[in-house]
Design a protein around this motif. Structure first.
Motif, short mmCIF file in Angstrom:
data_model
loop_
_atom_site.label_atom_id
_atom_site.label_comp_id
_atom_site.label_asym_id
_atom_site.label_seq_id
_atom_site.Cartn_x
_atom_site.Cartn_y
_atom_site.Cartn_z
N CYS A 99 -6.05 29.13 -16.72
CA CYS A 99 -7.33 28.75 -17.32
C CYS A 99 -7.15 27.77 -18.47
O CYS A 99 -8.09 27.04 -18.83
CB CYS A 99 -8.07 30.00 -17.80
SG CYS A 99 -8.66 31.05 -16.44
N SER A 100 -5.95 27.73 -19.05
CA SER A 100 -5.72 26.80 -20.16
C SER A 100 -5.81 25.35 -19.70
O SER A 100 -6.11 24.46 -20.51
CB SER A 100 -4.36 27.06 -20.80
OG SER A 100 -3.29 26.75 -19.90
N ALA A 101 -5.54 25.09 -18.42
CA ALA A 101 -5.66 23.72 -17.91
C ALA A 101 -7.09 23.23 -18.04
O ALA A 101 -7.34 22.05 -18.36
CB ALA A 101 -5.21 23.66 -16.44
N PHE A 102 -8.05 24.12 -17.81
CA PHE A 102 -9.46 23.75 -17.96
C PHE A 102 -9.78 23.47 -19.42
O PHE A 102 -10.49 22.51 -19.75
CB PHE A 102 -10.35 24.88 -17.43
CG PHE A 102 -11.81 24.62 -17.59
CD1 PHE A 102 -12.47 23.72 -16.76
CD2 PHE A 102 -12.54 25.27 -18.57
CE1 PHE A 102 -13.82 23.47 -16.92
CE2 PHE A 102 -13.90 25.04 -18.73
CZ PHE A 102 -14.54 24.14 -17.90
N ALA A 103 -9.25 24.30 -20.32
CA ALA A 103 -9.49 24.10 -21.75
C ALA A 103 -8.92 22.75 -22.22
O ALA A 103 -9.56 22.03 -23.00
CB ALA A 103 -8.86 25.23 -22.56
N LEU A 104 -7.74 22.38 -21.72
CA LEU A 104 -7.16 21.09 -22.08
C LEU A 104 -8.01 19.93 -21.59
O LEU A 104 -8.22 18.94 -22.30
CB LEU A 104 -5.75 20.98 -21.49
CG LEU A 104 -4.67 21.85 -22.14
CD1 LEU A 104 -3.38 21.78 -21.33
CD2 LEU A 104 -4.42 21.42 -23.58
N ARG A 105 -8.52 20.06 -20.38
CA ARG A 105 -9.33 18.96 -19.84
C ARG A 105 -10.64 18.82 -20.60
O ARG A 105 -11.16 17.70 -20.75
CB ARG A 105 -9.61 19.15 -18.34
CG ARG A 105 -10.06 17.86 -17.67
CD ARG A 105 -10.30 18.04 -16.20
NE ARG A 105 -11.47 18.86 -15.97
CZ ARG A 105 -12.74 18.40 -16.04
NH1 ARG A 105 -12.97 17.14 -16.36
NH2 ARG A 105 -13.75 19.19 -15.79
N MET A 106 -11.20 19.91 -21.08
CA MET A 106 -12.42 19.82 -21.87
C MET A 106 -12.18 19.02 -23.15
O MET A 106 -13.07 18.33 -23.64
CB MET A 106 -12.94 21.21 -22.20
CG MET A 106 -13.55 21.95 -21.01
SD MET A 106 -14.98 21.08 -20.27
CE MET A 106 -14.21 20.26 -18.86
N GLY A 107 -10.97 19.11 -23.71
CA GLY A 107 -10.64 18.28 -24.86
C GLY A 107 -10.66 16.81 -24.51
O GLY A 107 -11.18 15.98 -25.27
N LEU A 108 -10.12 16.46 -23.34
CA LEU A 108 -10.16 15.07 -22.88
C LEU A 108 -11.59 14.60 -22.66
O LEU A 108 -11.94 13.46 -22.97
CB LEU A 108 -9.35 14.93 -21.59
CG LEU A 108 -7.84 15.13 -21.71
CD1 LEU A 108 -7.19 15.04 -20.33
CD2 LEU A 108 -7.23 14.11 -22.66
N VAL A 109 -12.42 15.48 -22.11
CA VAL A 109 -13.82 15.14 -21.89
C VAL A 109 -14.52 14.86 -23.23
O VAL A 109 -15.30 13.92 -23.35
CB VAL A 109 -14.55 16.27 -21.13
CG1 VAL A 109 -16.06 16.02 -21.10
CG2 VAL A 109 -14.02 16.38 -19.71
N GLY A 110 -14.21 15.67 -24.23
CA GLY A 110 -14.81 15.46 -25.54
C GLY A 110 -14.45 14.12 -26.13
O GLY A 110 -15.32 13.39 -26.64
N VAL A 111 -13.17 13.76 -26.06
CA VAL A 111 -12.73 12.47 -26.59
C VAL A 111 -13.33 11.32 -25.78
O VAL A 111 -13.75 10.29 -26.33
CB VAL A 111 -11.20 12.38 -26.60
CG1 VAL A 111 -10.73 10.99 -27.02
CG2 VAL A 111 -10.62 13.43 -27.55
N SER A 112 -13.40 11.48 -24.45
CA SER A 112 -13.99 10.45 -23.59
C SER A 112 -15.46 10.25 -23.91
O SER A 112 -15.98 9.13 -23.86
CB SER A 112 -13.82 10.83 -22.12
OG SER A 112 -12.47 10.88 -21.76
N THR A 113 -16.15 11.34 -24.23
CA THR A 113 -17.56 11.24 -24.58
C THR A 113 -17.74 10.46 -25.88
O THR A 113 -18.64 9.62 -26.00
CB THR A 113 -18.17 12.65 -24.73
OG1 THR A 113 -18.02 13.36 -23.49
CG2 THR A 113 -19.66 12.56 -25.07
N LEU A 114 -16.89 10.73 -26.88
CA LEU A 114 -16.95 9.97 -28.12
C LEU A 114 -16.70 8.49 -27.86
O LEU A 114 -17.38 7.62 -28.43
CB LEU A 114 -15.92 10.51 -29.10
CG LEU A 114 -16.17 11.92 -29.67
CD1 LEU A 114 -14.99 12.37 -30.50
CD2 LEU A 114 -17.45 11.93 -30.50
N LEU A 115 -15.73 8.19 -27.00
CA LEU A 115 -15.44 6.80 -26.65
C LEU A 115 -16.64 6.17 -25.97
O LEU A 115 -17.01 5.02 -26.27
CB LEU A 115 -14.22 6.74 -25.74
CG LEU A 115 -13.91 5.37 -25.12
CD1 LEU A 115 -13.66 4.33 -26.20
CD2 LEU A 115 -12.71 5.46 -24.18
N GLY A 116 -17.27 6.91 -25.06
CA GLY A 116 -18.45 6.38 -24.37
C GLY A 116 -19.58 6.07 -25.33
O GLY A 116 -20.27 5.05 -25.19
#
Length: 240
Positions: A99-116
């Motif tokens: 389940c930690s893989a999902f938590a890590l990807r959510m971090g990437l999504v957060g940074v990608s959203t800020l970039l967007g």
């Protein structure tokens, strides 16, 4: 080693028709409207919804599709074999690691959203990733990537390659974790992912918008593997 090079041009606000040669035919197209600094007047992002809402909805859709595909593979495949692998995860207390893989990807999504959000506000459209200022006494516009002709195709090919490198680490994590429980399915998804990324690169070389079909299909295969990882992780936690 692979060398990465971006061919740039100094932008200007001149309004003129560009003639683009396609094979033996020539077509007219209007250049993108830009301000006096050479920055596009309009972002490629829609005016609404906001970037966080847009990205959130996209992530929700892909997550739902991924979990649905994963559950379908689990239910219609060799369920007993899958369950035995999940029991091994549970015995080792590895459900939370999955389940930690999902938590890590959510971090990437957060940074990608800020970039967007910042890309939309700055109106810096793909394939441009940075904006460079020309220093000196001469008044010139900002420096962006060359987008026309063979140099433009080269720049977009470089961006397609970098898109793959940006996606590959998380994709490998999902494929490796899912592969323990769903080995053949992971192989199939990895093959589909690779084909989709090649399709996206071919499209990107043509134009930035043409990359989307391959990108979306590739993201769906990763979402399916993420669904497999979540399914295995949650089931393992429930058995611990």
């Amino acid at each position: 080693r692979v060398g990465l090079v971006a061919i740039s041009k100094t932008t200007s606000p001149k309004s003129q028709h560009l003639r683009t040669t396609m094979g033996s035919s020539t077509v007219d197209k209007k250049p993108e409207a830009v301000d006096k600094r050479g920055i596009p007047l309009k972002s490629v992002y829609p005016d609404s919804p906001s970037v966080p809402v847009l990205y959130g909805c996209m992530q929700g859709v892909f997550l739902g599709l991924g979990v649905g595909i994963a559950y379908g593979m689990y239910s219609l495949g060799n369920t007993a074999k899958f369950d035995s692998k999940i029991a091994t995860l549970a015995a080792g207390g590895l459900g939370w690691m999955y389940c930690s893989a999902f938590a890590l990807r959510m971090g990437l999504v957060g940074v990608s959203t800020l970039l967007g959000c910042e890309r939309k506000a700055a109106k810096v459209n793909v394939p441009d990733q940075q904006v460079y200022k020309v220093h000196g006494q001469d008044q010139m516009g900002y420096v962006l990537m060359e987008g026309e002709g063979q140099l433009g195709r080269f720049n977009r090919a470089q961006r397609a390659y970098m898109n793959l490198l940006e996606q590959l680490p998380m994709a490998l994590v999902q494929f490796m974790l899912a592969g323990f429980v769903f080995p053949f399915q992971s192989f199939c998804m990895a093959a589909v992912f690779s084909c989709c990324r090649v399709l996206a690169a071919v499209g990107y070389i043509s134009s930035p918008d043409a990359r989307m079909a391959g990108n979306l299909l590739g993201s769906l295969t990763v979402a399916a593997m993420e669904g497999c990882v979540l399914l295995a992780g949650v089931k393992a936690i429930m058995q611990e």
